[in-house]
Design a protein around this motif. Structure first.
Motif, PDB file in Angstrom:
ATOM      1  N   VAL A   1       0.845  -1.200   0.000  1.00  0.00           N
ATOM      2  CA  VAL A   1       0.000   0.000   0.000  1.00  0.00           C
ATOM      3  C   VAL A   1       0.878   1.248   0.000  1.00  0.00           C
ATOM      4  N   GLU A   2       1.934   1.247   0.797  1.00  0.00           N
ATOM      5  CA  GLU A   2       2.819   2.417   0.848  1.00  0.00           C
ATOM      6  C   GLU A   2       3.516   2.643  -0.490  1.00  0.00           C
ATOM      7  N   ARG A   3       3.940   1.568  -1.177  1.00  0.00           N
ATOM      8  CA  ARG A   3       4.558   1.729  -2.503  1.00  0.00           C
ATOM      9  C   ARG A   3       3.556   2.293  -3.501  1.00  0.00           C
ATOM     10  N   ALA A   4       2.295   1.848  -3.409  1.00  0.00           N
ATOM     11  CA  ALA A   4       1.255   2.380  -4.300  1.00  0.00           C
ATOM     12  C   ALA A   4       1.023   3.857  -4.019  1.00  0.00           C
ATOM     13  N   LEU A   5       0.999   4.229  -2.747  1.00  0.00           N
ATOM     14  CA  LEU A   5       0.849   5.649  -2.395  1.00  0.00           C
ATOM     15  C   LEU A   5       2.018   6.478  -2.928  1.00  0.00           C
ATOM     16  N   GLU A   6       3.228   5.944  -2.817  1.00  0.00           N
ATOM     17  CA  GLU A   6       4.399   6.656  -3.352  1.00  0.00           C
ATOM     18  C   GLU A   6       4.264   6.868  -4.854  1.00  0.00           C
ATOM     19  N   ALA A   7       3.788   5.860  -5.570  1.00  0.00           N
ATOM     20  CA  ALA A   7       3.594   5.988  -7.019  1.00  0.00           C
ATOM     21  C   ALA A   7       2.517   7.030  -7.322  1.00  0.00           C
ATOM     22  N   LEU A   8       1.426   7.017  -6.563  1.00  0.00           N
ATOM     23  CA  LEU A   8       0.361   8.001  -6.773  1.00  0.00           C
ATOM     24  C   LEU A   8       0.839   9.417  -6.447  1.00  0.00           C
ATOM     25  N   ARG A   9       1.729   9.528  -5.488  1.00  0.00           N
ATOM     26  CA  ARG A   9       2.250  10.861  -5.102  1.00  0.00           C
ATOM     27  C   ARG A   9       3.148  11.460  -6.178  1.00  0.00           C
ATOM     28  N   ARG A  10       3.633  10.641  -7.109  1.00  0.00           N
ATOM     29  CA  ARG A  10       4.403  11.213  -8.226  1.00  0.00           C
ATOM     30  C   ARG A  10       3.514  12.096  -9.083  1.00  0.00           C
ATOM     31  N   ARG A  11       2.217  11.777  -9.140  1.00  0.00           N
ATOM     32  CA  ARG A  11       1.250  12.588  -9.892  1.00  0.00           C
ATOM     33  C   ARG A  11       0.660  13.697  -9.023  1.00  0.00           C
ATOM     34  N   ASP A  12       0.498  13.413  -7.716  1.00  0.00           N
ATOM     35  CA  ASP A  12      -0.084  14.388  -6.791  1.00  0.00           C
ATOM     36  C   ASP A  12       0.687  14.318  -5.482  1.00  0.00           C
ATOM     37  N   PRO A  13       1.734  15.153  -5.351  1.00  0.00           N
ATOM     38  CA  PRO A  13       2.576  15.107  -4.144  1.00  0.00           C
ATOM     39  C   PRO A  13       1.822  15.398  -2.848  1.00  0.00           C
ATOM     40  N   THR A  14       0.627  15.984  -2.927  1.00  0.00           N
ATOM     41  CA  THR A  14      -0.132  16.316  -1.717  1.00  0.00           C
ATOM     42  C   THR A  14      -1.015  15.173  -1.240  1.00  0.00           C
TER      43      THR A  14
END
Length: 155
Positions: A55-68
């Protein structure tokens, strides 16, 4: 067997593939720690969750598009199941949940995407250089119904 009124949480103690590795269908014998007794013919519905690290790796990937984007951000949920479409039984999503909770319970983040999804991804490869062309071609091959595409997907 007995009718179980509510879910039980447990851990997988053993998961052994019963079919040959080259066979397209994967049949497994799964044993759980603890839990109740089951009779032949009983059916268990397994609702797995993604590991916290996944889940944390998925969040990191999503944060590349939306750092917030925060894992504890609340989002509204609604079911989009089409009537008449077969779907395994699953609890309805909550009306509101955190991004982390949805990533933990909704998608199978460890499974490869289905072939049709790879064909869609090919549409989003950016660039006109040779590497982008190779990526598009590979995604199309993986999405294809040809024997070569199916073999490539299994590898």
């Amino acid at each position: 067997g007995a009718l179980v009124a509510g879910p039980d949480e447990t851990t997988v103690a053993e998961s052994k593939r019963l079919t040959a590795p080259e066979w397209w269908q994967e049949v497994r014998h799964v044993a759980f720690e603890g839990g109740g007794a089951y009779e032949p013919g009983d059916v268990a519905i397994v609702l797995p969750e993604n590991a916290a690290s996944v889940v944390e790796r998925a969040l990191e990937a999503l944060r590349r598009r939306d750092p917030t984007l925060a894992g504890d951000a609340l989002v509204a949920c609604e079911s989009s199941d089409a009537p008449g479409r077969f779907a395994p039984p699953r609890p309805a999503p909550p009306a509101v949940a955190t991004v982390s909770r949805l990533l933990a319970t909704c998608p199978d983040l460890a499974a490869p995407p289905p072939p049709p999804a790879l064909g869609v991804l090919a549409l989003f490869v950016q660039g006109d250089d040779a590497e982008a062309g190779e990526q598009r071609a590979k995604l199309r091959d993986l999405a294809g119904a040809s024997p070569a595409g199916r073999a490539l997907y299994r590898d």
